[in-house]
Design a protein around this motif. Sequence first.
Motif, short mmCIF file in Angstrom:
data_model
loop_
_atom_site.label_atom_id
_atom_site.label_comp_id
_atom_site.label_asym_id
_atom_site.label_seq_id
_atom_site.Cartn_x
_atom_site.Cartn_y
_atom_site.Cartn_z
N PRO A 1 -5.93 -5.47 -0.55
CA PRO A 1 -6.28 -4.24 0.20
C PRO A 1 -7.55 -3.60 -0.31
CG PRO A 1 -4.57 -3.77 -1.40
CD PRO A 1 -4.84 -5.25 -1.51
N VAL A 2 -8.14 -2.78 0.56
CA VAL A 2 -9.38 -2.06 0.22
C VAL A 2 -9.14 -0.56 0.13
CG1 VAL A 2 -11.75 -1.58 0.94
CG2 VAL A 2 -10.78 -3.86 1.28
N THR A 3 -8.40 -0.01 1.09
CA THR A 3 -8.12 1.43 1.11
C THR A 3 -6.65 1.66 1.43
OG1 THR A 3 -8.55 1.75 3.48
CG2 THR A 3 -10.45 1.87 1.98
N VAL A 4 -6.22 2.91 1.31
CA VAL A 4 -4.86 3.32 1.70
C VAL A 4 -4.92 4.15 2.98
CG1 VAL A 4 -4.00 3.23 -0.66
CG2 VAL A 4 -4.93 5.37 0.23
N ALA A 5 -5.93 3.88 3.81
CA ALA A 5 -6.12 4.68 5.02
C ALA A 5 -4.92 4.56 5.96
CB ALA A 5 -7.40 4.25 5.73
N SER A 6 -4.28 3.39 6.02
CA SER A 6 -3.12 3.22 6.90
C SER A 6 -1.98 4.13 6.47
CB SER A 6 -2.66 1.76 6.89
OG SER A 6 -3.64 0.92 7.45
N ALA A 7 -1.78 4.29 5.18
CA ALA A 7 -0.75 5.20 4.69
C ALA A 7 -1.11 6.65 5.02
CB ALA A 7 -0.57 5.04 3.18
N GLU A 8 -2.39 7.00 4.91
CA GLU A 8 -2.82 8.35 5.28
C GLU A 8 -2.59 8.61 6.76
OE1 GLU A 8 -3.89 10.69 3.38
OE2 GLU A 8 -4.58 9.77 1.51
N ARG A 9 -2.82 7.59 7.60
CA ARG A 9 -2.59 7.76 9.04
C ARG A 9 -1.11 7.98 9.35
NH1 ARG A 9 -7.33 4.35 9.68
NH2 ARG A 9 -6.17 2.50 9.07
N SER A 10 -0.24 7.34 8.57
CA SER A 10 1.19 7.55 8.81
C SER A 10 1.61 8.99 8.51
CB SER A 10 2.02 6.58 7.95
OG SER A 10 1.91 6.89 6.58
N PHE A 11 0.88 9.67 7.61
CA PHE A 11 1.20 11.07 7.32
C PHE A 11 0.91 11.97 8.52
CE2 PHE A 11 0.22 10.10 2.61
CZ PHE A 11 1.48 9.56 2.46
N GLU B 1 -1.81 -4.45 8.87
CA GLU B 1 -1.25 -3.50 7.92
C GLU B 1 -0.13 -2.77 8.66
OE1 GLU B 1 -4.29 -1.03 6.27
OE2 GLU B 1 -5.19 -2.66 5.09
N SER B 2 1.11 -3.13 8.36
CA SER B 2 2.26 -2.66 9.13
C SER B 2 3.05 -1.63 8.34
CB SER B 2 3.17 -3.84 9.49
OG SER B 2 2.48 -4.78 10.30
N ILE C 1 0.87 -1.18 0.00
CA ILE C 1 0.00 0.00 0.00
C ILE C 1 0.91 1.22 0.00
CG2 ILE C 1 -1.76 1.28 1.27
CD1 ILE C 1 -2.69 -1.36 2.46
N LEU C 2 0.73 2.09 -0.98
CA LEU C 2 1.59 3.26 -1.13
C LEU C 2 0.76 4.53 -1.19
CD1 LEU C 2 4.03 1.99 -3.93
CD2 LEU C 2 4.36 1.86 -1.47
N ASP C 3 1.34 5.60 -0.65
CA ASP C 3 0.75 6.93 -0.80
C ASP C 3 1.86 7.95 -0.59
OD1 ASP C 3 -1.10 8.78 -1.41
OD2 ASP C 3 -2.31 8.56 0.40
N CYS C 4 1.76 9.08 -1.25
CA CYS C 4 2.82 10.08 -1.21
C CYS C 4 2.30 11.41 -0.67
CB CYS C 4 3.40 10.31 -2.61
SG CYS C 4 4.21 8.87 -3.33
N GLN D 1 -12.28 2.45 6.24
CA GLN D 1 -10.97 2.89 6.69
C GLN D 1 -10.35 1.98 7.76
OE1 GLN D 1 -10.92 7.07 7.80
NE2 GLN D 1 -12.26 7.57 6.08
N SER D 2 -11.05 0.98 8.24
CA SER D 2 -10.51 0.10 9.27
C SER D 2 -9.39 -0.76 8.68
CB SER D 2 -11.60 -0.79 9.86
OG SER D 2 -12.17 -1.61 8.86
N LYS D 3 -8.41 -1.11 9.53
CA LYS D 3 -7.24 -1.87 9.08
C LYS D 3 -7.61 -3.25 8.57
CE LYS D 3 -3.32 0.06 11.60
NZ LYS D 3 -2.23 -0.24 12.57
N ASP D 4 -8.58 -3.88 9.22
CA ASP D 4 -8.92 -5.25 8.86
C ASP D 4 -10.11 -5.33 7.92
OD1 ASP D 4 -10.74 -4.32 10.67
OD2 ASP D 4 -10.73 -6.08 11.97
N MET D 5 -10.35 -4.27 7.16
CA MET D 5 -11.45 -4.28 6.20
C MET D 5 -11.19 -5.33 5.11
SD MET D 5 -14.26 -3.44 4.86
CE MET D 5 -14.67 -2.45 6.28
N LEU D 6 -12.24 -6.09 4.79
CA LEU D 6 -12.13 -7.17 3.81
C LEU D 6 -12.83 -6.77 2.52
CD1 LEU D 6 -12.92 -10.17 6.18
CD2 LEU D 6 -10.70 -9.16 5.65
#
Length: 812
Positions: free
Chosen positions: A744-754, A340-341, A309-312, A540-545
């Motif tokens: 994956p379903v979303t890139v929400a984890s990458a957004e949270r890292s921002f 999602e680590s 999962i990538l986001d910039c 947006q949940s990490k374990d979304m299927l």
Amino acid sequence: MGKDSGAAKRNKKRRLEAMALSQRGALDRFIVRESQVNSENQASDDNIDDDTVEVDAPFADANIVDDAVIGDQSVHPNIDDDPNIGNEGNDTNVADDINNSYHPDIFDPRTWDGLDKKMIDILVQKGPKRDLSIEHGPKDNVSRRFSAVSYNRVLSNGEKFSERLREHETSREHVTNMTSWYDLRLRFDKNQTIDKVAQRELEKEKEHWRKVLFRILLIVKFLAEHNLAFRGSNSKVYQDNNGNFLGLVEMLAEFDPVIKEHIDRITNDKIRDHYLGPSIQNELIILLADAIRSVIIGKIKEAKYFSVILDCTPDASHQEQMSLIIRYVDTSSGSACIQESFLGFLDVNDTTGQGLFDVLQEALKSLDLDVGNVRGQGYDNGSNMKGKHQGVQKKLLNINPRAFYSACGCHSLNLTLCDMANSCRKATDFFGVIQRIYTTFANSTKRWQILKDNISGLTLKSLSSTRWESRVDSVKAVRFQISDVREALLQVAESDKDHLTSSQAQSLAEHELGDFEFVSSLVIWFEILSNINMVSKELQSKDMLIDVAIESVQGLITFFSKYRETGFSKALQAAKQIAMEMDIPPEFRTKRKIKRKRQFDDSADDTSADIQSAEELFRVNYFIPIVDQAIASLKRRFEQYQGYEKTFGFLFTSDRLKSMDNDSLMAACINLENALKIPERIDADGNKIPEHKDIDGTELAMELVYFQDLLAKSMGPIDILSYLTKRPYLPVANIAYRILLTIPVTVASAERSFSKLKLLKSYLRTTMTQERLNGLATIALENDILEMINYEDVIEDFISRNTRRMMLFGRT
């Protein structure tokens, strides 16, 4: 034959010593080693530790000089003049003149003659180490050279057998010396040496330093977990602006006797090295982050299949940062769960599809992750990411066709709202009015106080320019407090001395909030935004299927289909109730009809549009286009979900699995086998690459038929995988469900890292190095794994990196 006299024995001893002395260093002619001072290995011993002194210094003062200057006395007077001392990103070693001191390798026999007593003690306890990296040495003038064959001979079964050195190892001299060696080591272990009192004091001192290091490590962990800066503009204890790290050290000294003793030694100039400097902080940060990353990579390799999962986003120093998130199935606890680590921020200079892919490929290689095991890729809707020809997803599919691409569901919902707002001019004007209401009050503290005096519940919020679904909060505040907001606007119009502001407030109160069409739009948009925001939060949940996401999006399409038929009448009823409370007429304003002269060829049908009522015109020109655009955009942007359902749909629930007969189940399994198969192909060099597939469809069908009747009702894929994990005799089904859950379903984890990136690399910390940034971000984002790490292992790793530390901290 008689015994030798004493003189003869002494002469013989002198001859043997002279011969041994003449042979010293003879092995160096056959071995080429890197320089002890200039090699990279020596740099890891010297430069990692920002405090090093001569190795023969007394133990009480034999500590490593640190970067930070502690106390009122400075070891290096020019440090105070260094403007970069307090800089968070400056990790340059200040004590370069001390770090360049020589540290011999105590395990190298060539240096044994120069070791002092302390080094000999460590060598005795740690034991000799054979350098297995030497294969052969350089040839001498007679074409002879040393070879590793002199050590061992490898047998046919793989065992190593000593051949050339067997004669030496059985000699009396070797046996006598090794017996002395092991006897001394045994006495060290039992504390029965002649200087056992001094040895106990040495061990006590080492234990004290380990306790100090443990507390320093916990301070680093605390600051990193809470995204706090470490250093200030001053690097001395008990002085102002010395930062959070030294501040916590000072606080611990008030309660903890270990730190108090350490600080007393520093302030009384009893020690020169304190391990409180920036380089030590950075090293401990990296060690903690490496320990976390090692655990994560171990779990990923155990799962085998994973998704990227990538986001910039640009950081505070205007450098493009790409967040790398790995999604995988964790079965280490005995039951399956989705993880999602975060594995780091990647420094990006080329933001094209090829540039981003090259950075991703290099990062996976450095983490020792096989790109061939990627089974999913999730990005936003940027063209450089999702491009079908030059995007990252296409580049990855070229080398791994089984890396299923999934556009971020939240971004797709956001773009759907953009399409709806741009579908007609009145929708765009509606959000403009909402923003104008907010800015009217927000641009002045006096006007904001007027607003606060009139409303008691929700406060007004500005519209988000990127996250459209979050605009529900802005609309909600006006929707349920429209009467109070209108009253506040009227008060501003009466009291504000600025004529422009007064006129704008009067216009908003009378012509917008006092208009029944605006009230109707308010009710409609609140209903639409609320439902979309609900689905967005769920995705947006990490374990979304993927199956839950498909169901949620389909439910949203069904909502809009029903809302198109019945939503308008319900919205009008709610709008009329609000209008009655505000004392405004509950009817749409009728535009003045423009009368024109009828021409001779005009028919009566040309005036049909004029016959429609204002309410019907609002429904046809405003409500229907918005809803139709929502349905069309959802179907188009989530079209790929239908493909996933065709491929993996039969695995979504136990109910669906039970409802299938053997023929349909076999067909679905064969279809899945084809989707997870790479056919035989020819590479660029003309070599034939055989076919490779993740699962065998026939075997999968047999396993599913076996346990489909054993499953409980309404079990989801995670529950089914947990069931399979406890039954290792169903491996193919286990693989199929692991791949399904990896998508994956979303890139929400990458957004949270921002969010962490903004806290860590603020405008005051823009010179932070990339390695330090990744270390701090890893600790902050993966702190649940940090709690499971053994800190003793981290400390041992820290000690083992430097011979000097082994003398100071090492245990026997």
